[in-house]
Write a protein that holds these residues in place. Sequence first.
Motif, mmCIF file in Angstrom:
data_model
loop_
_atom_site.group_PDB
_atom_site.id
_atom_site.type_symbol
_atom_site.label_atom_id
_atom_site.label_comp_id
_atom_site.label_asym_id
_atom_site.label_seq_id
_atom_site.Cartn_x
_atom_site.Cartn_y
_atom_site.Cartn_z
ATOM 1 N N GLU A 69 1.067 -0.883 -0.082
ATOM 2 C CA GLU A 69 0.725 -0.032 0.165
ATOM 3 C C GLU A 69 0.523 1.547 -0.073
ATOM 4 O OE1 GLU A 69 -3.358 0.636 0.119
ATOM 5 O OE2 GLU A 69 -3.404 -1.289 0.046
ATOM 6 N N SER B 274 -14.064 2.636 -10.226
ATOM 7 C CA SER B 274 -13.027 2.806 -11.249
ATOM 8 C C SER B 274 -12.400 3.962 -10.557
ATOM 9 C CB SER B 274 -13.327 2.212 -12.534
ATOM 10 O OG SER B 274 -13.124 1.878 -12.806
ATOM 11 N N THR B 275 -11.230 3.886 -10.651
ATOM 12 C CA THR B 275 -10.419 5.213 -10.336
ATOM 13 C C THR B 275 -9.652 6.087 -11.974
ATOM 14 O OG1 THR B 275 -8.058 4.357 -9.498
ATOM 15 C CG2 THR B 275 -9.994 4.394 -8.113
ATOM 16 N N GLN C 63 -16.041 -2.220 -5.794
ATOM 17 C CA GLN C 63 -14.636 -1.115 -5.539
ATOM 18 C C GLN C 63 -15.483 -0.125 -7.473
ATOM 19 O OE1 GLN C 63 -10.912 -1.684 -5.240
ATOM 20 N NE2 GLN C 63 -11.154 -3.099 -4.168
ATOM 21 N N HIS D 43 -4.977 -2.593 -2.330
ATOM 22 C CA HIS D 43 -6.799 -2.761 -2.060
ATOM 23 C C HIS D 43 -6.868 -2.149 -2.710
ATOM 24 C CE1 HIS D 43 -5.556 -3.678 1.864
ATOM 25 N NE2 HIS D 43 -6.141 -4.145 2.105
ATOM 26 N N ARG D 44 -6.357 -1.024 -3.881
ATOM 27 C CA ARG D 44 -7.942 -0.669 -4.748
ATOM 28 C C ARG D 44 -7.039 -1.592 -6.304
ATOM 29 N NH1 ARG D 44 -6.991 5.039 -2.723
ATOM 30 N NH2 ARG D 44 -4.059 4.811 -3.537
#
Length: 575
Positions: free
Chosen positions: A489, A564-565, A562, A520-521
Motif C-alpha cells: 500500500e 474505478s479510479t 470497487q 486494496h484498490r
Amino acid sequence: MTILRPVRGRLVLAVLLQALSSAAGTGVLIAMAVIGDRLLRPAPDPAGIRNLAVLAVVAALLSVLLAAAATVLTHLADNALQLRLRRVLADRLGRVPLSWYSGRGSGQVKKAVHDDVQAMHYLVAHTALDVTAAAVTPLVAMVFLLTVSPWLALLALVPTITGAWLFRRAMAGAGPKMAAYGRAAAEINNAAVEFVDGIAVLKTFGRAGVAHRRFRTASDAFSDFFTAWAAGTTGITTASQLVVTAPVVLVVVLAAGVPAAAAGLLAPAALVAFVLLAPALAGPVATIGRHLQALRTGLSAAADVSALLDTPVVENGAAAVDPQDTTVRLHAVDFSYDGTTTVLSGVDLELRPGTVTALVGPSGAGKSTVARLIGRFHDATAGRITLGGVDLRELDPATLHRTVGFVLQEVTLLRTTVAANIALGRPQATRAEIEAAATAAQIHDRIVADPRGYDAVVGTDVAFSGGEAQRLSIARLLLADPPVLVLDEATAYADPHAEAQIQRALSALADGRTMLVIAHRLAGVRGADQIVVLDGGQVVERGRHEDLLAAGGRYSRMWRAQESTAVPALAEETR
C-alpha cells in the motif's frame, strides 16, 4: 554472573581493595583502643603511643585511598557494562522475530533496554563493596574483641542476632512481592506510552479522560500495592533497624561491662575497646535495610535483562554464493505468529524478474505477512522461501537487505536529519542523489519548505504527515535502488494528484526489477503481469486482470464492488 562476566576481573580487584580498606579502617579503631589501654597504664610509653598514633593515621589514609580506588573501579566497570549491555540488547532486539514485539508494549522494551540496565547500577557499582565492607569490618573487630574479653564480645553480638531475626521476619515473602513490584512498574511504563500516543485521537472525539485513565489506574494500583506492603512491614523493619543502632549496642555492652569493671572482672581499658568497636559488629544488619531494596531491584533487573538476552533470534545465514538472479519463490509456505493460529497455508508463489505481481484480497487475508516473510521479518513455519535459488535462511543478511527493498504501510522515520532518513539504505549517497530521490518521490518541495531543509531533524525541527512520511520512505527506496521491490500500500496516504506522480516514479524504478505490489484498490494494479488473490491465508486465484474478470470468481466480485479510479495502473506505466 553471566552478565557480570565481562567486568568480573575489575570487580574482583575492587573487592580486594575494599577488603583491605575495611581492615585498615577497623585497624584505626583498634589502634585507638590500644592507645587508650596504654594511656591508662601506670607508666605510659610515649614513644610506643606515638608510633601507634602514626600507624593509625597511615591506616586511615590508606583506608580512604583504597576505598576510593575500589569505588572508581566498580563505577568504571558499571559504565563499561551498561554500554556493552545496551549494544548487545540493541543487537538482540534487531534480530528477534517481529512477532516478539506483538505481545509487548513499547514501554516494556524501553524498560528492558534503559530502565533495567540503569537499575543494575547499584548491583555492579556498590553491592560487592558494601557486602565486603559489611563482612570484613565486623569480622576484624570481632577477632580483636575476642582477645580482649570473649564473654563480652559474644554478648555484643546479641543486638546483631536480634536485628537479623527481625529483619528476616520483615522480609518474609518479599520475593513474590518484588516480582509484583516489577510488573506494576512495567504497567505504568506501558500506560505512560499509551497516554502520549493516544491522547490526540481521544481528544478529537472528546474523550480525553480515557487517555489518562489507564495511567491513573496503573499508578493507583501501584500506590495501593506499595502502601499495603509498607504498612505490613514498617513496624518490624523499624524495630530491626533500631536494635542494631550504636546507642542500643553500647547500652548492652556498657550495662554488662561497667559492673564487671567495677567488680574487677574486666579491665577498665577494655571498655574503651568495646565502645569503639562493638557498634561495628552490627554493621551488616544496620546497612542491609538501606541497600536491600536497591539490591533486589538490581537482581530483578538483571534477571529481566538475562531473559531478554536469552530470547531466541532469527538465525542469520552465510551463503558463500550470491543468488543466481532476483527470482523470489514461496514453496508451500505455512506461517503462524503464535504457533496455533494459521495465517498462511500452503502458499506457492513465484515473482519473476522484470514482472509486477499484485497481491490482493480482503483485510486479514495474509498479504502483508507474505511481504514480511520475503524480507525475512519472520521465518516460515513450514515450507521455504528462496531468492535466486538460495533459501532466505541460508542467505547472508547484508545480501538480503541489499536485494529486497520495502515501502510498508507503517512508515518509521528515525529521529535524525531528513537527509539521513532518506539515505538510510545508502549512507554514502551524495546530497545531489538524495535530493534527486526526494524529487522523484514528490517530497522535495515539502522538505525545502522548512527553514533547515534536508538538515532538519525529524521529530524535533520538522514533523511530517502520514502521506509525507510515506513519500519519504519511497525516496529512501528510490535511493537504495534494490532489484526486488515490495510495496505494501505504498500510495495509501497520498492524494490523487501525488499518487499519480508517485506511480510514475515507481513505474520507472520497476523496469527490469522483481516487484510485488500489495493493494486494496484494484484499479491501480489491473495491468500487473500476475494478480494473486489471497483469502484466509490461501491462494484462491491467480492470473491477469482480464482472465480473472472472465472467471467470475473472487477477484471479479471484488472488482465489481470497487469504483474505478483515474489513477494510472502501476504495471501499465511500466510498459
